[in-house]
Write an enzyme that holds these catalytic residues in place. Structure first.
Site, PDB file in Angstrom:
ATOM      1  N   ASN A   9       0.796  -1.229   0.000  1.00  0.00           N
ATOM      2  CA  ASN A   9       0.000   0.000   0.000  1.00  0.00           C
ATOM      3  C   ASN A   9       0.829   1.280   0.000  1.00  0.00           C
ATOM      4  O   ASN A   9       0.291   2.358  -0.204  1.00  0.00           O
ATOM      5  CB  ASN A   9      -1.036   0.017   1.140  1.00  0.00           C
ATOM      6  CG  ASN A   9      -0.422  -0.294   2.486  1.00  0.00           C
ATOM      7  OD1 ASN A   9       0.799  -0.322   2.611  1.00  0.00           O
ATOM      8  ND2 ASN A   9      -1.244  -0.510   3.485  1.00  0.00           N
ATOM      9  N   HIS A  10       2.117   1.172   0.192  1.00  0.00           N
ATOM     10  CA  HIS A  10       3.002   2.313  -0.017  1.00  0.00           C
ATOM     11  C   HIS A  10       4.215   1.802  -0.783  1.00  0.00           C
ATOM     12  O   HIS A  10       4.719   0.737  -0.477  1.00  0.00           O
ATOM     13  CB  HIS A  10       3.533   2.890   1.297  1.00  0.00           C
ATOM     14  CG  HIS A  10       2.538   3.689   2.065  1.00  0.00           C
ATOM     15  ND1 HIS A  10       1.442   3.129   2.670  1.00  0.00           N
ATOM     16  CD2 HIS A  10       2.475   5.021   2.316  1.00  0.00           C
ATOM     17  CE1 HIS A  10       0.749   4.086   3.271  1.00  0.00           C
ATOM     18  NE2 HIS A  10       1.349   5.237   3.076  1.00  0.00           N
ATOM     19  N   ASN A  11       4.676   2.598  -1.723  1.00  0.00           N
ATOM     20  CA  ASN A  11       5.885   2.226  -2.458  1.00  0.00           C
ATOM     21  C   ASN A  11       6.593   3.513  -2.862  1.00  0.00           C
ATOM     22  O   ASN A  11       6.033   4.318  -3.602  1.00  0.00           O
ATOM     23  CB  ASN A  11       5.508   1.395  -3.694  1.00  0.00           C
ATOM     24  CG  ASN A  11       6.719   0.775  -4.374  1.00  0.00           C
ATOM     25  OD1 ASN A  11       7.821   0.784  -3.822  1.00  0.00           O
ATOM     26  ND2 ASN A  11       6.530   0.248  -5.571  1.00  0.00           N
TER      27      ASN A  11
END
Lengths: 174, 174
Positions: free
Chosen positions: B117-119
């Site tokens: 969900n975060h990159n």
């Protein structure tokens, strides 16, 4: 009141249970309160609840830590806080508890976590996210953290973000 | 009031570069105050904007109008409860050291997992940083294994061991 008994559709959250009505409130407020004179009344109307019930449930969720705070949430990037430096620190295991709390309490640190080392590839065990309007701004704040950690820190680096490749928003789906 | 005619690009944090959108110096005193003072303690009552108006010595209409303007200009992302991250389930921060000419492909591959969900791309030999969230630890590990197998790159797994973070928002002008 809605027809859903609160015993159904419960969600585990930090060891606490949110009943179906709490969950409806969470979902309805994730996108933000409406900008009308009586926003909680509007929310209550939308959900078919009494406003007193909505206010009490929001207060109870805040009491339980499900809600951290109620805020007008600034968009830091739009306000010029474009530099986001993930500072990483190799802090003495004997002192990390005390020093981590001090770093986490700094106003310009938005997240502060202890994570495992992976020697020899990765020696840093304390992560502190530092936001600033410029690299110089971030560097000044990082220097202050280095001063606070003093001899108990064996080294640090700052990893600046270059691109956000993915960032998803809502945590709880309706 | 100022800045009605200022042009702002929507979504400063959408996939892509972080862009400085607006010099904060042009905000009015009331705008700065609303941005700074209500990152916590936004009134939980039927008429919260009236409470803010009384605290700031202005009219409720001006508070609503100013917040609406800040929101339209993208300077406030939302008004409402800030929820604690779900700790039911499991998650970890992870990093990859990706050769420059493979970065785009690897980043797309990592982002393609729903569990990511975060990159973020960061300036470091470990240049790709992402968060994997799933229902349990086994599922998190399966995603990390799949990323490792698919890229041929060893994944640095950095789960949270302890949080020193007290979420109070942070001062924008100080």
């Amino acid at each position: 009141m809605t027809g859903n008994p609160p015993d159904f559709d419960m969600m585990q959250q930090d060891g606490q249970l949110l009943d179906a009505i709490d969950r409806q409130i969470v979902v309805a407020t994730q996108a933000g309160l409406p900008l009308v004179a009586a926003p909680y009344d509007a929310l209550a109307g939308q959900l078919g609840l009494d406003v007193e019930d909505v206010l009490a449930r929001v207060a109870a969720m805040q009491e339980r830590g499900v809600i951290r705070r109620i805020a007008a949430v600034p968009n830091h990037y739009a306000l010029g806080y474009t530099e986001n430096g993930m500072s990483v620190w190799d802090v003495s295991d004997a002192r990390i508890s005390e020093l981590g709390q001090q770093v986490g309490a700094l106003q310009y640190v938005s997240h502060c976590y202890q994570r495992p080392r992976h020697l020899p590839l990765w020696s840093y065990n304390l992560f502190a996210m530092v936001h600033g309007r410029s690299r110089e701004d971030v560097e000044t704040k990082v220097t202050a953290i280095a001063g606070l950690l003093g001899e108990h820190c064996r080294g640090h680096e700052v990893l600046y973000s270059k691109r956000i490749l993915k960032k998803t928003g809502l945590r709880i789906k309706g | 009031m100022v800045i009605k005619n200022r042009q702002l690009t929507e979504g400063s944090t959408q996939a892509g570069r972080l862009v400085l959108l607006d010099p904060p110096a042009e905000l009015t005193a009331l705008e700065k105050c609303l941005l700074n003072e209500y990152q916590r303690g936004f009134p939980l009552c039927s008429s919260p904007y009236q409470v803010i108006a009384e605290q700031q010595g202005v009219t409720e209409e001006l508070v609503i109008e100013t917040l609406a303007s800040l929101q339209q200009r993208g300077l406030i992302s939302r008004i409402g409860p800030v929820f604690a991250p779900r700790r039911a389930g499991a998650s970890t921060l992870a990093a990859l050291s990706v050769p420059a000419d493979e970065l785009e492909n690897v980043a797309d591959f990592v982002s393609s997992f729903a569990e990511v969900n975060h990159n973020y791309e960061r300036e470091h030999s470990y240049n790709l940083w992402f968060v994997v969230t799933a229902s349990d630890e086994l599922h998190v590990q399966q995603v990390l294994d799949a990323i490792q197998a698919g890229t041929g790159l060893p994944v640095l797994k950095l789960p949270l061991e302890r949080s020193f973070y007290i979420d109070l928002g942070f001062p924008l002008w100080c």
